[in-house]
Scaffold this active site. Structure first.
Site, PDB file in Angstrom:
ATOM      1  CG  ASP A   1      -1.831  -1.181   1.274  1.00 15.26           C
ATOM      2  OD1 ASP A   1      -2.281  -1.622   0.207  1.00 15.26           O
ATOM      3  OD2 ASP A   1      -2.047  -1.699   2.382  1.00 15.26           O
ATOM      4  CD  GLU A   2       4.831  -0.398  -0.194  1.00 16.29           C
ATOM      5  OE1 GLU A   2       4.025  -0.714  -1.104  1.00 16.29           O
ATOM      6  OE2 GLU A   2       5.479  -1.243   0.448  1.00 16.29           O
ATOM      7  N   GLY A   3       1.486   3.070  -2.468  1.00 16.61           N
ATOM      8  CA  GLY A   3       1.118   3.973  -3.564  1.00 16.61           C
ATOM      9  C   GLY A   3       1.790   3.533  -4.853  1.00 16.61           C
ATOM     10  CE  LYS A   4       3.166  -2.397  -4.478  1.00 14.47           C
ATOM     11  NZ  LYS A   4       2.812  -2.096  -3.090  1.00 14.47           N
TER      12      LYS A   4
ATOM     13  CE  LYS B   1       1.095  10.284  -8.781  1.00 14.15           C
ATOM     14  NZ  LYS B   1       1.144  11.422  -7.922  1.00 14.15           N
TER      15      LYS B   1
ATOM     16  CB  ALA C   1      -2.221  -6.404  -5.599  1.00 14.48           C
ATOM     17  N   GLY C   2      -4.178  -4.141  -4.699  1.00 23.01           N
ATOM     18  CA  GLY C   2      -5.167  -3.180  -5.174  1.00 23.01           C
ATOM     19  C   GLY C   2      -4.423  -1.947  -5.618  1.00 23.01           C
ATOM     20  CG  HIS C   3      -1.379  -1.760  -8.052  1.00 25.13           C
ATOM     21  ND1 HIS C   3      -0.355  -2.180  -8.866  1.00 25.13           N
ATOM     22  CD2 HIS C   3      -1.009  -2.097  -6.803  1.00 25.13           C
ATOM     23  CE1 HIS C   3       0.580  -2.749  -8.126  1.00 25.13           C
ATOM     24  NE2 HIS C   3       0.193  -2.718  -6.882  1.00 25.13           N
TER      25      HIS C   3
ATOM     26  CD  GLN D   1       0.776  -8.611  -2.598  1.00 21.68           C
ATOM     27  OE1 GLN D   1       1.521  -9.273  -3.285  1.00 21.68           O
ATOM     28  NE2 GLN D   1      -0.469  -8.366  -2.973  1.00 21.68           N
TER      29      GLN D   1
ATOM     30  CB  THR E   1     -10.015  -5.996   2.596  1.00 20.94           C
ATOM     31  OG1 THR E   1      -9.002  -5.153   3.147  1.00 20.94           O
ATOM     32  CG2 THR E   1      -9.375  -7.235   1.994  1.00 20.94           C
TER      33      THR E   1
ATOM     34  NE  ARG F   1      -4.171   0.680   2.887  1.00 20.75           N
ATOM     35  CZ  ARG F   1      -4.309   1.434   1.797  1.00 20.75           C
ATOM     36  NH1 ARG F   1      -3.981   2.693   1.819  1.00 20.75           N
ATOM     37  NH2 ARG F   1      -4.760   0.910   0.678  1.00 20.75           N
TER      38      ARG F   1
ATOM     39  N   GLY G   1      -0.071  13.861  -4.366  1.00 25.12           N
ATOM     40  CA  GLY G   1      -1.511  13.738  -4.621  1.00 25.12           C
ATOM     41  C   GLY G   1      -1.756  12.580  -5.556  1.00 25.12           C
TER      42      GLY G   1
HETATM   43  P1  IMP Z   1      -2.691 -12.581   1.650  1.00 21.25           P
HETATM   44  O1  IMP Z   1      -1.734 -12.090   0.630  1.00 21.25           O
HETATM   45  O2  IMP Z   1      -4.126 -12.275   1.332  1.00 21.25           O
HETATM   46  O3  IMP Z   1      -2.471 -14.030   1.985  1.00 21.25           O
HETATM   47  O4  IMP Z   1      -2.403 -11.783   3.027  1.00 21.25           O
HETATM   48  C1  IMP Z   1      -1.213 -11.965   3.773  1.00 21.25           C
HETATM   49  C2  IMP Z   1      -0.785 -10.651   4.415  1.00 21.25           C
HETATM   50  O5  IMP Z   1      -0.384  -9.743   3.409  1.00 21.25           O
HETATM   51  C3  IMP Z   1      -1.889  -9.941   5.202  1.00 21.25           C
HETATM   52  O6  IMP Z   1      -1.306  -9.251   6.285  1.00 21.25           O
HETATM   53  C4  IMP Z   1      -2.440  -8.947   4.212  1.00 21.25           C
HETATM   54  O7  IMP Z   1      -3.053  -7.836   4.842  1.00 21.25           O
HETATM   55  C5  IMP Z   1      -1.161  -8.535   3.493  1.00 21.25           C
HETATM   56  N1  IMP Z   1      -1.393  -8.067   2.117  1.00 21.25           N
HETATM   57  C6  IMP Z   1      -1.673  -8.822   1.036  1.00 21.25           C
HETATM   58  N2  IMP Z   1      -1.805  -8.048  -0.053  1.00 21.25           N
HETATM   59  C7  IMP Z   1      -1.593  -6.802   0.339  1.00 21.25           C
HETATM   60  C8  IMP Z   1      -1.553  -5.542  -0.347  1.00 21.25           C
HETATM   61  O8  IMP Z   1      -1.736  -5.431  -1.563  1.00 21.25           O
HETATM   62  N3  IMP Z   1      -1.292  -4.448   0.415  1.00 21.25           N
HETATM   63  C9  IMP Z   1      -1.042  -4.541   1.744  1.00 21.25           C
HETATM   64  N4  IMP Z   1      -1.058  -5.677   2.427  1.00 21.25           N
HETATM   65  C10 IMP Z   1      -1.333  -6.801   1.734  1.00 21.25           C
END
Ligand code: IMP
Length: 433
Positions: free
Chosen positions: A13-16, A18, A39-41, A224, A301, A305, A413
């Site tokens: 979640d570092e802002g990758k 962007k 992941a969520g970009h 991640q 999710t 954070r 931003g």
């Molecule tokens: P999993 O990858 O869903 O198995 O989660 C394992 C750990 O990695 C948990 O602490 C998640 O919150 C964290 N995690 C997985 N994907 C991300 C991400 O994209 N950003 C931040 N944390 C993540």
């Protein structure tokens, strides 16, 4: 031509999203090398916000080829949803999107087993995203996984599914007292859901290597962050793949000899979702304040954070492992209103001061902070380094110093344009192609 690898330098979640969006503008090819819909970009383009979990966000550039590498795990339902968004927005795809035939598929039982195993009451809870990541990678390593290439023959797919479902149902019923997953309906639904993806299955490794040989600009996109890495992270509170630059070769199928520049993305502070050690975590009141300022809720999710101050030993460990040539600092603007900002440069461990982040001791660390005055000025409108408030510049200079790595870019931003090239930037990637 240079190629560039981008990794998260903290806990994700570092802002990758962007940063990748900004850097991919000049890329011919972008490849993801690990992870899946955990992941969520998020990228904002022309006031439209897109969140990609599975497809590289560079797909928004009309000429960029995007590869989902062999180190990824693919949830077809999430993938399909993202394809639908792209169709709705009339983003032309053509042959630009390739799913490596060796990438492993996430099946409905992976998701269910992940959620049951990581239930609130579970003793060995990790706080996963519940997207089936761990169980899918477990099947891969156990050599029972179903791969994207298996989506090309219904008979072979059904055979594997039948076998795997028997094992998954045993666990579901016997261990978790849950309902079994029916074979027929699952096989039918999954097969239908994967017809569009099946057309994109190809040899991602070969496509990437061809691009490298032809001198194309190739960007490797990590998901991640370094400290969620399966080997080097804060195990067991990690994800199930190789999130650092070392994951590029096995995650794309190209030789590591090809790799050139590596940059790390770090927030101007630190966040973490899920459980696990977090030395600079703030008290709840300060964390709530920063969470609201930075909208620190998970893109996948929606979970709040955990928030903390900038942890230099954590980022330094990323600089060391990845041999980062540069850092990109994101969300500087989130700190704009604070009276003071803190940087942790070392830890106290059993009466001694230590400078290295060692995951084995992470729960024991007490952060040693230095406090700097806040700049209390808006930075979101700044477009040059010299336009930044003096105190913000001093903060960034201190981060460079204490992380032992130059900063290439600073983000102030979520818009593409809110990105400032830094004075010390020497990245070849950023020189005009
Ligand atoms: P999993 O990858 O869903 O198995 O989660 C394992 C750990 O990695 C948990 O602490 C998640 O919150 C964290 N995690 C997985 N994907 C991300 C991400 O994209 N950003 C931040 N944390 C993540």
């Amino acid at each position: 031509m240079p190629n560039l690898t981008i990794v998260g330098a903290q806990w994700g979640d570092e802002g990758k999203g962007k940063a990748v969006d900004y850097l991919a503008g000049s890329a011919d090819l972008v490849a993801r090398f690990q992870g899946g819909p955990n992941a969520g970009h998020t990228v904002r383009v022309d006031r439209n916000t897109f969140t990609f979990h599975q497809i590289p966000s560079a797909i928004l550039y009309p000429k960029t080829t995007c590869i989902v590498g062999c180190g990824c795990v693919v949830d077809p339902y999430v993938f399909e949803h993202e394809l639908a968004v792209l169709r709705k927005k009339k983003v032309p795809l053509g042959q630009r999107l390739v799913v490596d035939r060796r990438a492993h598929m996430i099946l409905p039982y992976h998701r269910q087993l992940d959620q049951l195993r990581d239930d609130q009451s579970a003793k060995q809870r990790i706080g996963t995203t519940g997207r089936g990541i761990g169980p899918a990678y477990a099947d891969k390593v156990n050599r029972t996984g179903i791969r994207a290439g298996d989506l090309l023959s219904e008979e072979a797919f059904n055979d594997k599914l039948k076998h795997n479902l028997a094992a998954a149902n045993f666990l579901l019923m016997d261990r978790y007292k849950a309902e079994p997953i029916p074979f027929k309906a699952t096989a039918h639904d999954y097969w239908q859901a994967t017809r569009r993806i099946a057309k994109m299955v190809g040899d991602g490794s070969r496509t990437i290597e061809d691009a490298l040989r032809r001198g194309k600009r190739v960007l490797f996109e990590g998901a991640q962050g370094m400290h969620l890495d399966i080997d080097l992270g804060t195990y067991p509170y990690v994800t199930s793949s190789s999130t650092w630059a070392g994951g590029v070769a096995p995650g794309t199928g190209i030789s590591p000899v090809w790799l050139e520049e590596v940059v790390g993305i770090a927030k101007a502070y630190t966040t973490r979702v899920g459980l696990g050690p977090f030395p600079t975590e703030m008290n709840e009141a300060d964390a709530t304040h920063l969470r609201e300022l930075g909208n620190e809720y998970g893109a996948t999710t929606g979970r709040p954070r955990r928030c903390g101050w900038f942890d230099a030993p954590v980022v330094r460990a990323s600089v060391r492992h990845n041999r980062l040539q540069a850092l990109i600092i994101t969300k500087l603007d989130v700190l704009d209103s604070l009276d003071e900002v803190k940087v942790c440069h070392a830890y106290r461990l059993r009466g001694r001061e230590v400078g290295d982040f060692d995951p084995f001791h992470a729960v024991e660390y007490e952060p040693v902070y230095e406090t700097m005055p806040g700049w209390r000025q808006k930075t979101s409108g700044c477009r040059t380094f010299s336009g930044l408030p003096v105190r913000a510049r001093r903060y960034l200079a201190r981060l460079e110093d204490v992380c032992d790595c130059p900063i290439a870019l600073v983000s102030v931003g979520s818009e593409r344009s809110q990105t400032i090239p830094f004075k010390s930037n020497k990245l070849r990637w950023l020189r005009a192609p």
